[in-house]
Design an enzyme around this catalytic site. Sequence first.
Site, PDB file in Angstrom:
ATOM      1  N   CYS A 160      -4.439   1.989  -4.793  1.00 58.21           N
ATOM      2  CA  CYS A 160      -3.619   3.054  -4.084  1.00 58.21           C
ATOM      3  C   CYS A 160      -2.368   3.523  -4.831  1.00 58.21           C
ATOM      4  O   CYS A 160      -2.159   4.639  -4.824  1.00 58.21           O
ATOM      5  CB  CYS A 160      -3.552   2.589  -2.643  1.00 58.21           C
ATOM      6  SG  CYS A 160      -2.603   1.068  -2.419  1.00 58.21           S
ATOM      7  N   HIS A 220       0.919  -1.112  -0.191  1.00 65.44           N
ATOM      8  CA  HIS A 220      -0.065   0.004   0.024  1.00 65.44           C
ATOM      9  C   HIS A 220       0.964   1.162   0.079  1.00 65.44           C
ATOM     10  O   HIS A 220       2.192   1.041   0.615  1.00 65.44           O
ATOM     11  CB  HIS A 220      -0.819   0.018   1.342  1.00 65.44           C
ATOM     12  CG  HIS A 220      -1.569   1.406   1.501  1.00 65.44           C
ATOM     13  ND1 HIS A 220      -2.818   1.726   0.843  1.00 65.44           N
ATOM     14  CD2 HIS A 220      -1.453   2.249   2.304  1.00 65.44           C
ATOM     15  CE1 HIS A 220      -3.214   2.846   1.178  1.00 65.44           C
ATOM     16  NE2 HIS A 220      -2.260   3.197   2.049  1.00 65.44           N
TER      17      HIS A 220
END
Length: 191
Positions: free
Chosen positions: A108, A33
């Site tokens: 993301c 992420h």
Amino acid sequence: MDRQRLTTKVVVNVYDLHDVNEKLYSWGLGLYHSGVELNGVEYAFGGHDVRGATGVFQCRPRVAPGAKFREAIHIGDARLSNSELNSILDKLRTEYLGPSYHVINRNCNHFAASLVKQLTGNDLPPWINRMAWWASTPVVRCCLPQQLRDVDTPTAPQPPPPSPFSGSGVALNGSSTTTTTTTTTRHCSRC
């Protein structure tokens, strides 16, 4: 209107999403992420089902929910006013809606790459989203569960191709035969 241009340090915070990253990291792979830290605030993108609502959110830097902080990477500096920075963020908020999130095609890391590129002109290090890139290739995508594949992938069953083993011919033992064989060409069971 705020016209004073300020130098803003652009930092990408990278997080491990799985313990397997300990083994994959040295190979330039992993499940990550990322968020972009600007002026003490981290901006990231996540999915949800609320139609028309942005998936862009902000949080305290280096504290992403459900992830373990790995490292901060200084990508470059942006020289722009607060209103220019807010304009870029507002534009991305409308482009990155929650329902548009896809773990492989629009995640993301794609958001972070877009924001970093607009702010600095630089790219994210490729290892951050390499696993999603690999998963998007036809060879790998074919073997993924349906919900991870492209939404444009046709799901209707295709008729099997004609069998190459139909018709008249001579059998290996020398006898003359006519056969009609129904065969199914095997591909990845999920394709």
